[in-house]
Design a protein around this motif. Structure first.
Motif, mmCIF file in Angstrom:
data_model
loop_
_atom_site.group_PDB
_atom_site.id
_atom_site.type_symbol
_atom_site.label_atom_id
_atom_site.label_comp_id
_atom_site.label_asym_id
_atom_site.label_seq_id
_atom_site.Cartn_x
_atom_site.Cartn_y
_atom_site.Cartn_z
ATOM 1 N N LYS A 141 38.432 43.520 37.068
ATOM 2 C CA LYS A 141 39.251 44.555 36.439
ATOM 3 C C LYS A 141 38.396 45.337 35.451
ATOM 4 O O LYS A 141 37.602 44.755 34.708
ATOM 5 N N PHE A 186 43.235 47.433 39.606
ATOM 6 C CA PHE A 186 41.873 47.100 39.208
ATOM 7 C C PHE A 186 41.506 47.659 37.826
ATOM 8 O O PHE A 186 40.365 47.569 37.400
ATOM 9 N N GLN A 216 42.508 47.770 33.575
ATOM 10 C CA GLN A 216 43.140 46.989 32.520
ATOM 11 C C GLN A 216 43.027 47.732 31.200
ATOM 12 O O GLN A 216 41.928 48.141 30.799
#
Length: 238
Positions: free
Chosen positions: A2, A27, A29
């Motif tokens: 991520k 993917f 964050q």
């Protein structure tokens, strides 16, 4: 993997919208936000931010000025209501340039570009893991430097100096880019401006790493990490 995303924008609604978009992409964050570049320097330069969403027109300092000032700059996607700044953004090697209001479709294209960037970089690092050298551009030519010849790497604003056993080489690179490239098992970041060859360290004296006649500072916030990696269970005691 991520990608940790940080948002810098002086408009609350713009930050809120980007935060929601980031949350909708598996993917990505969300790693934090700031309403001013001056409040984001430490976090953005920490090395923990994989992708920076940066507004351009802000009070006191523009996003372009802020990004140019960073010694360790993560990949950036500029976000702005002014398309005329696009060329300036791409001259700073921006991954993308989003014009407000930003649709999710356009945001996703930029996010996928960032993912592709990291996928390619990871693949290159894996392919090059057996190599023991790098090339840097110095005075218009490509110079081959073996890892074993490097003593330490020093950040100098927009340049990097690679100090070797015989001489030093100044090249137009970001400190972050060479830090990402060099093997972590051979080099350690001891300070925001210094990357040190572990095998060349002769001693640690207080807050300094000593390599020959060179005494390199250890950052207070990195000291525990440095000591853990260098000393750990290798310290002999009576």
């Amino acid at each position: 993997m991520k990608l940790n995303c940080f948002v810098v924008d002086d408009e609350p609604l713009a930050r809120k919208g980007l935060k929601e978009y980031i949350g909708d992409v598996d993917f990505l964050q969300f790693a934090g936000e700031a309403d001013s570049p001056l409040k984001a320097t430490e976090q953005v330069s920490s090395g923990n931010v994989h992708l920076l969403f940066l507004d351009i027109q802000m009070p006191k300092i523009t996003g372009l000025q802020f990004f140019s000032s960073l010694q360790q700059a993560p990949p950036v996607i500029f976000t702005t209501a002014y398309p005329q700044y696009a060329l300036d953004g791409f001259e700073l090697n921006a991954l993308d340039y989003l014009v407000k209001p930003i649709s999710f479709d356009r945001f996703l294209k930029a996010a996928l570009r960032a993912k592709e960037y990291y996928d390619v970089r990871t693949q290159n690092q894996q392919q090059d893991s057996a190599a023991n050298y790098l090339f840097i551009k110095v005075d218009g030519k490509l110079v081959k430097i073996f890892y074993d010849d490097i003593l330490y790497v020093e950040a100098l604003q927009n340049y990097v100096t690679v100090h070797t056993k015989e001489k030093k080489y100044i090249t137009y690179l970001t400190f972050h880019s060479i830090e990402e490239f060099l093997p972590q098992n051979l080099f350690i970041k001891a300070h925001k401006s210094y990357l040190v060859a572990i095998s060349k360290i002769e001693s640690i004296e207080g807050a300094c790493i000593c390599i020959g006649q060179h005494a390199l500072p250890i950052s207070r916030n990195l000291k525990d990490q440095v000591m853990e990696k260098l000393v750990n269970n290798r310290l002999l005691k009576r």
